[in-house]
Design a protein around this motif. Structure first.
Motif, PDB file in Angstrom:
ATOM      1  N   SER A 219     -39.749  29.624   6.803  1.00 28.55           N
ATOM      2  CA  SER A 219     -41.114  29.666   7.316  1.00 28.55           C
ATOM      3  C   SER A 219     -41.148  29.285   8.790  1.00 28.55           C
ATOM      4  CB  SER A 219     -41.990  28.692   6.517  1.00 28.55           C
ATOM      5  OG  SER A 219     -43.288  28.621   7.061  1.00 28.55           O
ATOM      6  N   ASP A 220     -42.113  29.842   9.528  1.00 30.55           N
ATOM      7  CA  ASP A 220     -42.290  29.473  10.935  1.00 30.55           C
ATOM      8  C   ASP A 220     -43.388  28.421  11.115  1.00 30.55           C
ATOM      9  OD1 ASP A 220     -44.600  30.992  10.510  1.00 30.55           O
ATOM     10  OD2 ASP A 220     -44.323  32.259  12.278  1.00 30.55           O
ATOM     11  N   GLU A 221     -43.834  27.806  10.030  1.00 30.52           N
ATOM     12  CA  GLU A 221     -44.917  26.821  10.099  1.00 30.52           C
ATOM     13  C   GLU A 221     -44.490  25.545  10.815  1.00 30.52           C
ATOM     14  OE1 GLU A 221     -48.040  24.346   7.249  1.00 30.52           O
ATOM     15  OE2 GLU A 221     -46.431  25.484   6.316  1.00 30.52           O
ATOM     16  N   PHE A 222     -45.335  25.107  11.740  1.00 25.41           N
ATOM     17  CA  PHE A 222     -45.197  23.800  12.374  1.00 25.41           C
ATOM     18  C   PHE A 222     -46.359  22.931  11.924  1.00 25.41           C
ATOM     19  CE2 PHE A 222     -42.101  25.691  15.070  1.00 25.41           C
ATOM     20  CZ  PHE A 222     -41.376  24.644  15.619  1.00 25.41           C
ATOM     21  N   ILE A 223     -46.075  21.655  11.734  1.00 24.18           N
ATOM     22  CA  ILE A 223     -47.094  20.671  11.403  1.00 24.18           C
ATOM     23  C   ILE A 223     -47.329  19.819  12.644  1.00 24.18           C
ATOM     24  CG2 ILE A 223     -47.661  18.640  10.002  1.00 24.18           C
ATOM     25  CD1 ILE A 223     -47.655  21.142   8.330  1.00 24.18           C
ATOM     26  N   PHE A 224     -48.576  19.667  13.041  1.00 24.95           N
ATOM     27  CA  PHE A 224     -48.978  18.795  14.135  1.00 24.95           C
ATOM     28  C   PHE A 224     -49.431  17.480  13.513  1.00 24.95           C
ATOM     29  CE2 PHE A 224     -49.181  23.055  15.623  1.00 24.95           C
ATOM     30  CZ  PHE A 224     -48.827  22.999  16.951  1.00 24.95           C
ATOM     31  N   ALA A 225     -48.765  16.389  13.870  1.00 24.61           N
ATOM     32  CA  ALA A 225     -49.010  15.093  13.229  1.00 24.61           C
ATOM     33  C   ALA A 225     -49.789  14.169  14.159  1.00 24.61           C
ATOM     34  CB  ALA A 225     -47.684  14.447  12.844  1.00 24.61           C
TER      35      ALA A 225
ATOM     36  N   GLU B  77     -57.856  24.379  17.537  1.00 19.75           N
ATOM     37  CA  GLU B  77     -56.850  23.422  17.986  1.00 19.75           C
ATOM     38  C   GLU B  77     -56.457  22.530  16.805  1.00 19.75           C
ATOM     39  OE1 GLU B  77     -55.304  23.185  20.971  1.00 19.75           O
ATOM     40  OE2 GLU B  77     -56.355  25.045  21.457  1.00 19.75           O
ATOM     41  N   PRO B  78     -55.189  22.115  16.723  1.00 17.64           N
ATOM     42  CA  PRO B  78     -54.758  21.250  15.623  1.00 17.64           C
ATOM     43  C   PRO B  78     -55.586  19.968  15.495  1.00 17.64           C
ATOM     44  CG  PRO B  78     -52.858  22.088  16.809  1.00 17.64           C
ATOM     45  CD  PRO B  78     -54.064  22.507  17.591  1.00 17.64           C
ATOM     46  N   PHE B  79     -55.997  19.390  16.612  1.00 22.34           N
ATOM     47  CA  PHE B  79     -56.789  18.166  16.566  1.00 22.34           C
ATOM     48  C   PHE B  79     -58.141  18.407  15.883  1.00 22.34           C
ATOM     49  CE2 PHE B  79     -59.558  14.937  18.715  1.00 22.34           C
ATOM     50  CZ  PHE B  79     -59.041  13.841  18.040  1.00 22.34           C
ATOM     51  N   THR B  80     -58.754  19.549  16.152  1.00 21.68           N
ATOM     52  CA  THR B  80     -60.019  19.904  15.497  1.00 21.68           C
ATOM     53  C   THR B  80     -59.805  20.062  13.996  1.00 21.68           C
ATOM     54  OG1 THR B  80     -60.755  21.018  17.507  1.00 21.68           O
ATOM     55  CG2 THR B  80     -61.912  21.590  15.460  1.00 21.68           C
ATOM     56  N   THR B  81     -58.686  20.692  13.630  1.00 18.90           N
ATOM     57  CA  THR B  81     -58.356  20.886  12.214  1.00 18.90           C
ATOM     58  C   THR B  81     -58.295  19.549  11.492  1.00 18.90           C
ATOM     59  OG1 THR B  81     -57.056  22.863  12.724  1.00 18.90           O
ATOM     60  CG2 THR B  81     -56.633  21.801  10.601  1.00 18.90           C
ATOM     61  N   ILE B  82     -57.542  18.596  12.031  1.00 16.04           N
ATOM     62  CA  ILE B  82     -57.351  17.344  11.303  1.00 16.04           C
ATOM     63  C   ILE B  82     -58.592  16.473  11.319  1.00 16.04           C
ATOM     64  CG2 ILE B  82     -56.255  16.035  13.166  1.00 16.04           C
ATOM     65  CD1 ILE B  82     -55.604  15.972   9.317  1.00 16.04           C
ATOM     66  N   GLN B  83     -59.395  16.545  12.362  1.00 13.18           N
ATOM     67  CA  GLN B  83     -60.663  15.802  12.346  1.00 13.18           C
ATOM     68  C   GLN B  83     -61.545  16.275  11.192  1.00 13.18           C
ATOM     69  OE1 GLN B  83     -61.785  16.497  16.532  1.00 13.18           O
ATOM     70  NE2 GLN B  83     -61.960  14.269  16.693  1.00 13.18           N
ATOM     71  N   ARG B  84     -61.592  17.581  10.978  1.00 16.11           N
ATOM     72  CA  ARG B  84     -62.379  18.148   9.875  1.00 16.11           C
ATOM     73  C   ARG B  84     -61.772  17.761   8.529  1.00 16.11           C
ATOM     74  NH1 ARG B  84     -61.325  23.137  10.740  1.00 16.11           N
ATOM     75  NH2 ARG B  84     -59.733  23.351   9.144  1.00 16.11           N
ATOM     76  N   GLU B  85     -60.460  17.935   8.404  1.00 16.39           N
ATOM     77  CA  GLU B  85     -59.799  17.714   7.117  1.00 16.39           C
ATOM     78  C   GLU B  85     -59.855  16.252   6.660  1.00 16.39           C
ATOM     79  OE1 GLU B  85     -58.647  19.912   4.960  1.00 16.39           O
ATOM     80  OE2 GLU B  85     -59.020  21.631   6.243  1.00 16.39           O
ATOM     81  N   ILE B  86     -59.689  15.313   7.562  1.00 11.20           N
ATOM     82  CA  ILE B  86     -59.700  13.909   7.149  1.00 11.20           C
ATOM     83  C   ILE B  86     -61.067  13.542   6.559  1.00 11.20           C
ATOM     84  CG2 ILE B  86     -60.318  12.896   9.375  1.00 11.20           C
ATOM     85  CD1 ILE B  86     -58.387  10.626   8.789  1.00 11.20           C
ATOM     86  N   GLU B  87     -62.129  14.052   7.161  1.00 14.28           N
ATOM     87  CA  GLU B  87     -63.468  13.775   6.635  1.00 14.28           C
ATOM     88  C   GLU B  87     -63.688  14.459   5.293  1.00 14.28           C
ATOM     89  OE1 GLU B  87     -66.565  14.474   9.498  1.00 14.28           O
ATOM     90  OE2 GLU B  87     -65.604  13.172  10.998  1.00 14.28           O
ATOM     91  N   GLU B  88     -63.304  15.741   5.202  1.00 12.98           N
ATOM     92  CA  GLU B  88     -63.514  16.490   3.965  1.00 12.98           C
ATOM     93  C   GLU B  88     -62.699  15.933   2.803  1.00 12.98           C
ATOM     94  OE1 GLU B  88     -62.631  20.592   4.724  1.00 12.98           O
ATOM     95  OE2 GLU B  88     -64.415  20.899   5.962  1.00 12.98           O
ATOM     96  N   GLU B  89     -61.434  15.572   3.058  1.00 16.21           N
ATOM     97  CA  GLU B  89     -60.557  15.168   1.969  1.00 16.21           C
ATOM     98  C   GLU B  89     -60.682  13.696   1.593  1.00 16.21           C
ATOM     99  OE1 GLU B  89     -56.533  16.382   2.752  1.00 16.21           O
ATOM    100  OE2 GLU B  89     -57.044  18.506   2.642  1.00 16.21           O
ATOM    101  N   THR B  90     -61.002  12.824   2.566  1.00 18.35           N
ATOM    102  CA  THR B  90     -60.972  11.385   2.286  1.00 18.35           C
ATOM    103  C   THR B  90     -62.320  10.697   2.390  1.00 18.35           C
ATOM    104  OG1 THR B  90     -60.545  10.659   4.568  1.00 18.35           O
ATOM    105  CG2 THR B  90     -58.626  11.285   3.216  1.00 18.35           C
ATOM    106  N   GLY B  91     -63.271  11.287   3.097  1.00 15.64           N
ATOM    107  CA  GLY B  91     -64.549  10.614   3.316  1.00 15.64           C
ATOM    108  C   GLY B  91     -64.485   9.563   4.418  1.00 15.64           C
TER     109      GLY B  91
ATOM    110  N   PRO C 156     -49.934  30.066  10.143  1.00 15.44           N
ATOM    111  CA  PRO C 156     -50.589  29.664  11.396  1.00 15.44           C
ATOM    112  C   PRO C 156     -50.346  28.206  11.793  1.00 15.44           C
ATOM    113  CG  PRO C 156     -52.202  29.828   9.640  1.00 15.44           C
ATOM    114  CD  PRO C 156     -50.897  30.353   9.093  1.00 15.44           C
ATOM    115  N   GLY C 157     -49.770  27.431  10.919  1.00 14.03           N
ATOM    116  CA  GLY C 157     -49.504  26.024  11.214  1.00 14.03           C
ATOM    117  C   GLY C 157     -50.516  25.117  10.545  1.00 14.03           C
ATOM    118  N   GLY C 158     -50.182  23.851  10.536  1.00 11.93           N
ATOM    119  CA  GLY C 158     -51.055  22.874   9.909  1.00 11.93           C
ATOM    120  C   GLY C 158     -51.154  21.618  10.757  1.00 11.93           C
ATOM    121  N   ALA C 159     -52.139  20.814  10.424  1.00  8.86           N
ATOM    122  CA  ALA C 159     -52.319  19.523  11.085  1.00  8.86           C
ATOM    123  C   ALA C 159     -52.464  18.476   9.999  1.00  8.86           C
ATOM    124  CB  ALA C 159     -53.548  19.544  11.985  1.00  8.86           C
ATOM    125  N   MET C 160     -51.874  17.310  10.247  1.00  6.87           N
ATOM    126  CA  MET C 160     -51.941  16.213   9.279  1.00  6.87           C
ATOM    127  C   MET C 160     -52.220  14.924  10.017  1.00  6.87           C
ATOM    128  SD  MET C 160     -48.074  14.975   8.484  1.00  6.87           S
ATOM    129  CE  MET C 160     -48.775  13.482   7.861  1.00  6.87           C
TER     130      MET C 160
END
Length: 186
Positions: free
Chosen positions: A119-125, A86-100, A45-49
């Motif tokens: 793979s068909d994965e796209f990363i949204f940076a 949305e990718p932006f929602t994904t990374i907002q959540r992940e940055i808080e969960e993974e880094t504090g 489904p893709g990822g966000a970083m």
């Protein structure tokens, strides 16, 4: 970047595995050049970083255990895009969960294919700045073993050149963000 899509003709499709994070397919295809063959593909489904940078000019990374390589890799925070997210929602959540940390300023750096050979994965940076340390500890998923690491951009580049275990999406994301970093460092 436009990919100039040229879909192959699907001759036969078999889904071998439907997983929690991705599916695996084997397809019999006719490519645009008329060559026929069988190709395997991971459908993702893709990822966000994010490339997070503190007001002091330090990059916020995570050292994370990855079972596939049987070791710990240095990475920027990232996560899989959930259904209808949305990718932006994904990374907002992940940055808080993974880094504090949370970020007040964001720059969309674009997207790129991660491993188009299979793979068909796209990363949204994204570049995340004006970081604020949250009063709560990072919240790891059960399958995550993460340590937060701060590095200067020079230290990160040296680690890349020295062959330290850094994943490809982090290297790509860093170089997409690099033109903005010197402007953000306090």
């Amino acid at each position: 970047m436009s990919l100039g899509l040229e879909p192959p003709q699907l001759l036969k499709q078999c889904l071998f595995y439907a997983g929690r994070k991705f599916d695996f397919e084997v397809n019999r295809l006719r490519l645009p050049n008329q060559v026929e063959g069988q190709w395997e593909c991971i459908r993702h489904p893709g990822g966000a970083m994010a490339v997070p940078i503190t007001p002091e000019g330090q990059l916020v990374l995570v050292r994370q255990y990855r079972f596939a390589v049987q070791g710990r890799l240095l990475e920027f925070p990232a996560g899989t895009i959930e259904v209808d997210e949305e990718p932006f929602t994904t990374i907002q959540r992940e940055i808080e969960e993974e880094t504090g940390y949370s970020a007040k300023e964001w720059i969309n750096l674009g997207k790129f294919p991660l491993a188009p050979g299979y793979s068909d994965e796209f990363i949204f940076a994204f570049l995340a700045s004006d970081l604020e340390k949250l009063d709560i500890a990072p919240e790891q998923d059960d399958d995550e073993d993460i340590e937060v690491v701060l590095m200067t951009p020079d230290e990160f580049e040296k680690a890349v050149l020295d062959g330290e275990g850094i994943d490809a999406k982090s290297i790509a994301g860093y170089f997409m963000a690099k033109p903005f970093l010197s402007k953000l460092a306090g």
